[in-house]
Scaffold this motif. Structure first.
Motif, PDB file in Angstrom:
ATOM      1  N   LYS A  18       0.833  -1.211   0.000  1.00  0.00           N
ATOM      2  CA  LYS A  18       0.000   0.000   0.000  1.00  0.00           C
ATOM      3  C   LYS A  18       0.862   1.253   0.000  1.00  0.00           C
ATOM      4  CE  LYS A  18      -3.773   2.193   2.531  1.00  0.00           C
ATOM      5  NZ  LYS A  18      -4.664   2.108   3.729  1.00  0.00           N
ATOM      6  N   SER A  19       1.941   1.227   0.769  1.00  0.00           N
ATOM      7  CA  SER A  19       2.843   2.378   0.797  1.00  0.00           C
ATOM      8  C   SER A  19       3.520   2.588  -0.548  1.00  0.00           C
ATOM      9  CB  SER A  19       3.888   2.169   1.890  1.00  0.00           C
ATOM     10  OG  SER A  19       4.868   3.174   1.863  1.00  0.00           O
ATOM     11  N   VAL A  20       3.910   1.496  -1.207  1.00  0.00           N
ATOM     12  CA  VAL A  20       4.553   1.608  -2.516  1.00  0.00           C
ATOM     13  C   VAL A  20       3.589   2.193  -3.535  1.00  0.00           C
ATOM     14  CG1 VAL A  20       5.523   0.256  -4.401  1.00  0.00           C
ATOM     15  CG2 VAL A  20       6.221  -0.220  -2.063  1.00  0.00           C
ATOM     16  N   THR A  21       2.314   1.795  -3.466  1.00  0.00           N
ATOM     17  CA  THR A  21       1.323   2.315  -4.415  1.00  0.00           C
ATOM     18  C   THR A  21       1.038   3.794  -4.177  1.00  0.00           C
ATOM     19  OG1 THR A  21       0.316   0.121  -4.565  1.00  0.00           O
ATOM     20  CG2 THR A  21      -1.014   1.991  -5.285  1.00  0.00           C
ATOM     21  N   GLU A  22       0.927   4.186  -2.924  1.00  0.00           N
ATOM     22  CA  GLU A  22       0.566   5.570  -2.620  1.00  0.00           C
ATOM     23  C   GLU A  22       1.713   6.540  -2.879  1.00  0.00           C
ATOM     24  OE1 GLU A  22      -0.698   5.433   1.402  1.00  0.00           O
ATOM     25  OE2 GLU A  22      -2.698   4.616   0.936  1.00  0.00           O
TER      26      GLU A  22
END
Length: 1051
Positions: free
Chosen positions: A594-598
């Motif tokens: 999720k952090s990589v996507t955001e």
């Protein structure tokens, strides 16, 4: 003619002004009061007398007069009256053309006002255009000239002035376009994300949808909008890419189910849905450690071999501390969207996970439509007509949803379920990851060129200012840094490997890579293996193709290039695969994904950074700001069955976090990967001779639905063609041209064999009759006797690895026996044989027992039994209505197609083939059409009913449709009603049907894949001579010609 003249006169009078007094004829009702002039009774009576005197015989001539009066009472007094008669020549004034009494005086002002109104109405009618056409469009065609709308001088002089005015008016009406936007930008929606989300309400888009929509024929399937085939001719090009280069496919529509819990609890629950007889299960040693990817068939709990649900692939997350069974494990199950619902419900049942987790209920925000979006962005104090800039609402702004979710799940349904008893948590991770497949010998070269391992950052970096703090925290641990370097070394070794088929099947490699957009080349290039690291000399670097055999791992011993200590890692990679610790990837952590996507850097910001470089075109270095993406590489083995072309179609699957689809898609294409769609995926499975989901699974609910939908579409396509331009399948002897009646086929073969047994029993002596009956009893009532077909067969290494399931197999088999006994007998519903030992035995029986073929030479060494009556009846006892997957290769010319019939050749066919090897095959005699007369009668009946409805009133017509509404309409050329015996309908006995078939560029002849009845197959093999064993006949649905083919069962 009178009615026509009346309508013509009414059409002329309809455009007259309302204040003009006109008389159109006599009044129909003569007794009525007519007010003329000032409405004086004497004048009216006098006029009526005159009309009666001039009318003559009013019964013979239909005359009408209508008196119109002006709205102003003063004008009524001075209005003139005129009698109009309808004669043969038209409407004339009076019987002799004379007018009646003229008023004595008029008022000049009132009279002039009335005439002025008439003149203005006439001028308006003359000057006003009656249509929207331009002046030059009103000219006759022979007077029109080119560019007449631009050059007024090309028009006649009398029309130039009007045309000049029209041109000036058009210039003033032209909308002034914005100069700061191009044409493409002006056409775009104000907020494209909202518009795209609105268009995804019914069918979800993949992240590569926009790219595919510009280059592919798109289809709506399984809740997604997918690319079916390229718009350019690329069938051969895609085959060459699969064989010599690299083919890229987007498989992100595949669904992923995650199971978390204790290892023993997960294995105990899932062991009920699979069988060790079909191959490796979830408890296989290499798969359980997380080192390899596994594949298997799932069934309903304790229902093997029937009630199959579908094929799946699975991956276990590697353990941090091997041997700790109490540690919570993660399992990913990848499956096709058509089989997702049935498998998910069954897994929830066996794991007892019926309680949903409330925090994971997917409730997406309502998608804004363009009018709603416009109303939200408008402000009351702004002036209408001026451009408004989009103003951010700060914390109260509604976030724009870039990802809606899964198209196979109701958005109001939960995504996770937990079991209070077992502690297992099931999560639906569909559309949470992207999955790309690269097929071909250069697929690993494309990967190594496009992807670079992430750089390691030291402790000096500030974690608060860096958006990728998780990677900095990881790099602070020396063990993690060492593991990352090891993974990077193994990834670099792929550059020197000639083909992915050299690596063990299902090898998994975890890796963390940098942003692939930074290393994007300026021009599209072709990734090639490193000639120095290539293990062989069979690579043509000029043409960029691999000429080495696909069985290169067995073709050349590894001792020639692995004696060097520097190649120890390469030797380990080729023989054992990737070590278990190198399979670790942060993609298993949902928080990191999720952090990589955001925190992904947008393309706009990346391009802005490139434009600010001091040297244009130089390498962009972002340092700690560069994104770090965890991925997972999974080797696909390609063709694993049969003896020829082993390893063909092998490649790699890449798992990515969501949001990074296009960031990886474009770099792969820029390295020479060619993109394929659903059609190319079907060709890939056909050349591998493996069943394709869902069309090649007739015992699966998804396969049944697919067959019904396909039959419906083919029937509609057949009916759209005129009867003279479509084949008459009844005359061709084809009972089911659009579907494969598997159930009726297996039932007919079962009854056929039983009838043969009964006839043989009746003709045999009494002693033999008792022995035969004793042989028949186990066939229907004792399924607990396992097949002892290959007792001397050595255990394969991959079967020996599945040690965890050996103890569970016995209990599961007992459960299967109980389930079968509760159902009454083993002759239940339709099933496909997937038991490996039985398939090996059938494969040995299908080949000729003599000759120089490889199968004939190796058959005696396998310890297989001969095809005797005991083994034949034993197989039929367990699978009386079973189907078996077969591959067929035509001996001579011919290109099979789906729904082609597989038939048993007669003795005279084999005799003629032995005498003449160029013999094509027999021909089916033409059948009679018993439904033709019924169809013609039905057409005549419809014509009669149509004529009756035309002549009768509407209620009578509706009442006449009721008797024919309940009857089923017959179609000329198709069999009506229930099908007769499908096996004996034609001159050659039907054995099965083809599901995939076409000319194969891999072998240079027609190849087909399909299913045959195992009962019919064994009956045919037992009757055929040893030299001709395995020969069958193929006949397409729209042809009478049979063609010889050889049948094979590849395991």
């Amino acid at each position: 003619m009178s009615n026509a003249k009346e309508r013509k006169h009414a059409k002329k009078m309809r455009n007259q002004p309302t204040n003009v007094t006109l008389f159109s004829g006599f009044a129909a009702n003569r007794g009525g009061k007519h007010h003329n002039g000032g409405g004086k009774p004497a004048q009216t009576q006098k006029q009526e007398n005159i009309l009666e005197s001039h009318s003559g015989t009013s019964q013979q001539q239909e005359t009408k007069v209508t008196h119109h009066s002006l709205s102003d009472p003063d004008v009524n007094e001075q209005s003139s009256s005129k009698v109009m008669f309808r004669k043969k020549g038209g409407w004339k004034a009076g019987p002799e053309g004379t007018s009646q009494e003229i008023p004595k005086y008029i008022t000049a002002s009132t009279f002039a006002q009335a005439r002025a109104a008439e003149i203005s109405a006439m001028l308006k009618a003359v000057t006003q255009k009656s249509s929207n056409s331009m002046v030059f469009q009103t000219l006759p065609r022979h007077m029109r000239r080119r560019a007449m709308s631009h050059n007024v001088k090309r028009l006649p002089r009398r029309l130039r002035e009007i045309a000049q005015k029209e041109a000036e008016k058009a210039v003033h009406q032209k909308k002034e376009h914005s100069k700061n936007k191009c044409h493409k930008a002006r056409r775009c929606h104000k907020n494209q994300v909202l518009e795209f989300n609105r268009r995804q309400k019914k069918n979800m888009w993949l992240e590569t949808h926009i790219w595919h929509a510009k280059r592919f024929h798109m289809v709506k399937k399984w809740g997604y909008c997918l690319g079916e085939r390229p718009t350019v001719k690329s069938h051969r090009a895609c085959y060459r890419a699969m064989t010599n280069r690299c083919l890229l496919q987007d498989l992100s529509y595949y669904c992923c189910l995650e199971l978390k819990g204790k290892e023993e609890e997960i294995l105990k629950a899932l062991s009920q849905m699979c069988s060790i007889e079909t191959g490796l299960t979830f408890a296989a040693v290499h798969c359980l450690s997380g080192k390899r990817q596994g594949s298997l068939m799932l069934y309903r709990a304790n229902q093997y071999p029937r009630e199959m649900l579908g094929p799946v692939t699975f991956i276990w997350k590697s353990q941090r501390s091997p041997g700790d069974a109490s540690e919570s494990r993660q399992l990913w199950i990848w499956l096709h969207p058509t089989v997702k619902q049935e498998i998910l419900e069954e897994i929830k049942a066996v794991c007892q996970c019926m309680e949903p987790i409330k925090s994971t209920v997917c409730t997406p925000d309502p998608l804004l439509t363009p009018p709603q979006e416009k109303s939200q962005t408008e402000l009351p104090d702004e002036k209408i007509g001026k451009k408004r800039k989009h103003k951010d609402g700060g914390e109260n702004a509604i976030p724009v949803k870039k990802f809606i979710g899964d198209a196979t799940r109701d958005p109001q349904q939960p995504c996770s379920w937990v079991s209070p008893a077992t502690g297992i948590v099931i999560s639906d991770l569909t559309m949470e990851m992207n999955r790309y497949r690269l097929i071909g010998p250069l697929s690993h070269s494309v990967l190594t060129e496009a992807l670079k391992a992430a750089s390691v950052h030291t402790d000096g970096e500030d974690t608060e200012t860096t958006p990728h703090c998780w990677w900095i925290e990881t790099c602070r641990n020396p063990d993690n840094v060492s593991l990352h370097h090891r993974q990077e070394d193994f990834f670099e070794l792929l550059r020197g490997i000639t083909s992915p088929g050299e690596i063990p099947a299902g090898t998994i490699l975890g890796l963390t890579v940098g942003d692939p957009r930074i290393n994007l080349p300026h021009k599209r290039s072709k990734a090639l293996p490193d000639p120095e690291k290539c293990q062989g000399k069979d690579f043509n670097s000029e043409e960029g193709i691999c000429t080495r055999s696909w069985s290169c791992a067995q073709w050349k011993p590894l001792s020639d290039h692995t004696d060097d200590p520097d190649n120890e890692k390469a030797r380990q990679l080729l023989l054992e695969g990737v070590p278990v610790e190198c399979t670790h990837s942060f993609i298993w952590n949902q928080a990191i994904c999720k952090s990589v996507t955001e925190n992904k850097i947008s393309d706009q910001d990346l391009n802005r950074m490139r434009s600010e470089l001091l040297v244009p075109g130089s390498q962009l270095v972002l340092g700690p700001q560069e994104s770090k993406i965890p991925i997972l590489l999974i080797q696909q083995p390609g063709k694993v069955t049969g003896e020829d072309r082993r390893g063909w179609g092998s490649g790699w699957d890449v798992l990515l976090p969501k949001g990074w689809g296009m960031a990886f898609w474009i770099p792969f294409i820029y390295r020479g990967a060619r993109v394929g769609g659903l059609k190319e995926g079907l060709v890939h499975s056909q050349y591998k001779r493996s069943p394709n989901i869902p069309g090649d699974f007739p015992d699966c609910p998804a396969g049944i639905r697919f067959a019904e939908e396909q039959a419906k579409n083919l029937l509609e396509k057949y009916k759209r063609r005129p009867p003279a331009k479509r084949p008459n399948y009844v005359k061709l002897g084809t009972l089911a041209p659009f579907c494969c009646p598997w159930v009726q086929l297996t039932q007919d073969w079962e009854s056929r064999v039983q009838a043969q047994e009964e006839s043989s029993v009746a003709s045999s002596p009494s002693g033999e009759e008792g022995d035969t009956r004793r042989r028949e009893v186990p066939c229907a009532a004792t399924p607990e006797k396992t097949l002892k077909l290959s007792v001397n067969e050595p255990i394969e290494p991959e079967e020996a690895m599945d040690t965890e399931c050996q103890g569970q197999a016995g209990t599961k088999r007992v459960g299967d026996q109980d389930a079968v006994e509760n159902n009454g007998a083993a002759t239940g519903r339709l099933c496909v044989i997937r038991e490996r030992k039985l398939l090996k035995q059938l494969s040995a029986w299908c080949g000729p027992s003599s000759g120089g073929s490889r199968a004939a030479r190796r058959a005696p060494g396998r310890g297989q039994q001969d095809l005797t009556r005991e083994t034949y009846l034993s197989v039929l006892g367990h699978f009386p209505r079973g189907l078996v997957w077969v591959s067929l290769s035509l001996l001579r010319k011919g290109s099979p197609e789906p729904h082609t019939m597989i038939c048993v050749p007669a003795k005279e066919d084999l005799l003629r083939l032995s005498q003449d090897r160029l013999y094509f095959g027999p021909q089916e005699p033409k059948h009679s059409d018993p439904f033709k007369s019924k169809v013609l009668k039905q057409k005549e009946k419809k014509k009669m009913e149509k004529r009756q409805r035309r002549g009768s009133a509407a209620p009578e017509g509706l009442a006449g449709e009721d008797p024919t509404a309940g009857h089923e309409a017959l179609t000329l050329g198709l069999w009506a009603g229930p099908l007769p015996a499908v096996t004996s309908h034609c001159s050659r006995v039907l054995l099965g049907f083809v599901t995939q078939g076409d000319f194969s560029m891999a072998v240079g002849c027609g190849e087909a894949l399909g299913f045959v009845s195992v009962t019919g197959l064994l009956d045919m093999l037992s009757r055929q001579p040893a030299d001709d064993r395995g020969l069958v006949l193929l006949r397409p649905p729209a042809s009478l010609q049979y063609r010889f083919a050889r049948i094979a069962i590849e395991v």
